[in-house]
Design an enzyme around this catalytic site. Structure first.
Site, PDB file in Angstrom:
ATOM      1  N   GLY A  26       0.805  -1.248  -0.027  1.00 36.95           N
ATOM      2  CA  GLY A  26       0.076   0.008   0.119  1.00 36.95           C
ATOM      3  C   GLY A  26       0.934   1.270   0.044  1.00 36.95           C
ATOM      4  O   GLY A  26       2.050   1.278  -0.067  1.00 36.95           O
ATOM      5  N   SER A  27       0.125   2.326  -0.246  1.00 37.27           N
ATOM      6  CA  SER A  27       1.084   3.663  -0.234  1.00 37.27           C
ATOM      7  C   SER A  27       1.776   3.895   1.228  1.00 37.27           C
ATOM      8  O   SER A  27       2.931   4.546   1.148  1.00 37.27           O
ATOM      9  CB  SER A  27       0.017   4.726  -0.449  1.00 37.27           C
ATOM     10  OG  SER A  27      -1.069   4.860   0.803  1.00 37.27           O
ATOM     11  N   THR A  28       1.138   3.586   2.464  1.00 37.21           N
ATOM     12  CA  THR A  28       2.056   3.753   3.602  1.00 37.21           C
ATOM     13  C   THR A  28       3.255   2.974   3.466  1.00 37.21           C
ATOM     14  O   THR A  28       4.333   3.440   3.730  1.00 37.21           O
ATOM     15  CB  THR A  28       1.307   3.697   4.447  1.00 37.21           C
ATOM     16  OG1 THR A  28      -0.215   4.359   4.701  1.00 37.21           O
ATOM     17  CG2 THR A  28       1.957   4.336   5.979  1.00 37.21           C
ATOM     18  N   GLU A  36      -0.403 -10.411   3.952  1.00 37.35           N
ATOM     19  CA  GLU A  36      -0.269  -9.549   4.930  1.00 37.35           C
ATOM     20  C   GLU A  36      -0.475 -10.274   6.176  1.00 37.35           C
ATOM     21  O   GLU A  36       0.378 -10.213   7.230  1.00 37.35           O
ATOM     22  CB  GLU A  36      -1.088  -8.527   4.579  1.00 37.35           C
ATOM     23  CG  GLU A  36      -0.755  -7.579   3.791  1.00 37.35           C
ATOM     24  CD  GLU A  36      -1.820  -6.413   3.542  1.00 37.35           C
ATOM     25  OE1 GLU A  36      -2.878  -6.525   3.835  1.00 37.35           O
ATOM     26  OE2 GLU A  36      -1.555  -5.521   2.683  1.00 37.35           O
ATOM     27  N   GLY A  64      -5.633  -3.114  -0.574  1.00 36.61           N
ATOM     28  CA  GLY A  64      -4.914  -3.196  -1.714  1.00 36.61           C
ATOM     29  C   GLY A  64      -5.128  -4.567  -2.061  1.00 36.61           C
ATOM     30  O   GLY A  64      -4.318  -5.206  -3.138  1.00 36.61           O
ATOM     31  N   LYS A  76      -7.756  -4.660   7.032  1.00 29.25           N
ATOM     32  CA  LYS A  76      -6.885  -4.653   5.857  1.00 29.25           C
ATOM     33  C   LYS A  76      -7.157  -5.153   4.758  1.00 29.25           C
ATOM     34  O   LYS A  76      -8.201  -5.832   4.771  1.00 29.25           O
ATOM     35  CB  LYS A  76      -5.481  -5.316   6.486  1.00 29.25           C
ATOM     36  CG  LYS A  76      -4.902  -4.425   7.402  1.00 29.25           C
ATOM     37  CD  LYS A  76      -3.345  -5.037   8.058  1.00 29.25           C
ATOM     38  CE  LYS A  76      -2.256  -5.211   7.036  1.00 29.25           C
ATOM     39  NZ  LYS A  76      -2.235  -4.211   5.881  1.00 29.25           N
ATOM     40  N   GLY A  77      -6.492  -4.889   3.616  1.00 31.74           N
ATOM     41  CA  GLY A  77      -6.868  -5.460   2.334  1.00 31.74           C
ATOM     42  C   GLY A  77      -7.237  -4.551   1.344  1.00 31.74           C
ATOM     43  O   GLY A  77      -7.719  -5.097   0.192  1.00 31.74           O
ATOM     44  N   ALA A  81      -2.889   0.207   7.374  1.00 34.12           N
ATOM     45  CA  ALA A  81      -4.090  -0.395   7.428  1.00 34.12           C
ATOM     46  C   ALA A  81      -5.222   0.495   7.011  1.00 34.12           C
ATOM     47  O   ALA A  81      -5.114   1.622   6.814  1.00 34.12           O
ATOM     48  CB  ALA A  81      -4.338  -0.801   8.816  1.00 34.12           C
ATOM     49  N   ASP A 115       3.447  -2.465   8.179  1.00 34.55           N
ATOM     50  CA  ASP A 115       2.251  -2.405   7.435  1.00 34.55           C
ATOM     51  C   ASP A 115       1.524  -1.296   7.424  1.00 34.55           C
ATOM     52  O   ASP A 115       1.339  -1.015   8.877  1.00 34.55           O
ATOM     53  CB  ASP A 115       1.497  -3.668   7.158  1.00 34.55           C
ATOM     54  CG  ASP A 115       0.781  -3.920   5.810  1.00 34.55           C
ATOM     55  OD1 ASP A 115       0.924  -2.975   4.984  1.00 34.55           O
ATOM     56  OD2 ASP A 115       0.644  -5.088   5.561  1.00 34.55           O
TER      57      ASP A 115
HETATM   58  C1  5RP Z   1      -3.186  -3.522   1.400  1.00 32.79           C
HETATM   59  C2  5RP Z   1      -3.676  -3.150   2.733  1.00 32.79           C
HETATM   60  C3  5RP Z   1      -2.866  -1.522   3.080  1.00 32.79           C
HETATM   61  O1  5RP Z   1      -2.197  -1.778   4.251  1.00 32.79           O
HETATM   62  C4  5RP Z   1      -4.214  -0.762   3.482  1.00 32.79           C
HETATM   63  O2  5RP Z   1      -5.037  -0.762   2.382  1.00 32.79           O
HETATM   64  C5  5RP Z   1      -3.593   0.533   3.654  1.00 32.79           C
HETATM   65  O3  5RP Z   1      -3.108   1.180   2.300  1.00 32.79           O
HETATM   66  P1  5RP Z   1      -2.655   2.512   2.362  1.00 32.79           P
HETATM   67  O4  5RP Z   1      -1.466   2.666   3.162  1.00 32.79           O
HETATM   68  O5  5RP Z   1      -2.313   2.792   1.043  1.00 32.79           O
HETATM   69  O6  5RP Z   1      -3.628   3.670   2.939  1.00 32.79           O
HETATM   70  O7  5RP Z   1      -3.977  -3.693   3.597  1.00 32.79           O
HETATM   71  O8  5RP Z   1      -3.646  -4.833   1.353  1.00 32.79           O
END
Ligand code: 5RP
Length: 222
Positions: A33-35, A107, A101, A98-99, A87, A85
């Site tokens: 994900g972006s974070t 994960e 992405g 989560k999920g 969330a 990771d």
């Molecule tokens: C991917 C995830 C990501 O951690 C979740 O969607 C958060 O994403 P982002 O950091 O882009 O907000 O679970 O499967």
């Protein structure tokens, strides 16, 4: 501060926390994900201080390799010191959805394999009660209808994620409207539907620590 700035702030705080703990033979787990991408980009400068990474998605593995960071298969890792990771939602007990992405299964496997799971989020992800964000459920393609009907019976509204196939070759049902007053129970109930691979509720194993970046600075949920 923009959302991207906050994600970078959370990632930087995580990096400062984990770098001293990673020995030269240390393996770090990296999410999706972006974070998580912010974390990967910051980690690149320090690739010499640890051995390799395990990634929760093909996309994260590719990004790590672009930065010259070695990526190994989870089965080749003797241990994972820490898993980092993002969330989609975090509650005060550090339970997560989560999920977003679509990488939820890998994960959850990475989180379960690590000595510690540190979740990094911006403040907009913190909620009192989980469940505004739809719960992603990874399903074996032939069981899509079977699982969908079981979810409806459990009070949810499943929506097939369009044009999406997981890294495991499966489908995602995004489930709206579930009452998550007992997230661990719902996590188990969803997992028990035959044809389900995994769901995006992380309650049975919550994050060990959560770093929350907000306009007033960074705080930890521990
Ligand atoms: C991917 C995830 C990501 O951690 C979740 O969607 C958060 O994403 P982002 O950091 O882009 O907000 O679970 O499967």
């Amino acid at each position: 501060m923009s959302s991207d700035d906050l994600k970078r702030t959370a990632a930087k705080a995580a990096l400062e926390e984990v770098l001293p703990k990673l020995g030269r033979d240390g393996i770090i787990g990296i999410g999706t994900g972006s974070t998580a991408n912010c974390f990967i980009d910051l980690l690149a400068e320090h690739r010499g201080v640890f051995d390799a990474a395990v990634a929760s998605s093909d996309a994260s593995a590719a990004r790590l390799r672009q930065h010259g960071i070695a990526v190994i298969d989870l089965n080749a890792a003797a241990s994972i010191a820490v898993y980092i990771d993002g969330a989609d939602e975090v509650d005060p007990q550090r339970r997560l959805i989560k999920g977003g992405g679509g990488a939820l299964t890998r994960e959850k496997i990475c989180a379960a394999s690590a000595d510690e799971f540190i979740c990094i989020v911006d403040h907009t992800k913190v909620v009192d009660v989980l469940g505004t964000f739809a719960v992603p459920v990874e399903v074996i393609p032939m069981a899509r209808g079977l699982v969908g009907r079981a979810i409806v019976a459990a009070g949810g509204t499943p929506v097939l994620r369009e044009d999406f196939v997981t890294d495991n070759g499966n489908l995602i049902l995004d489930v709206y409207g579930l009452k998550l007053t007992d997230p661990a129970r719902m996590e188990t109930d969803l997992n028990n539907v035959v044809g389900t691979v995994c769901n995006g509720i992380f309650a049975a194993q919550a994050a060990d620590r959560v770093i929350v970046a907000g306009p007033e600075g960074t705080r930890w949920l521990t």
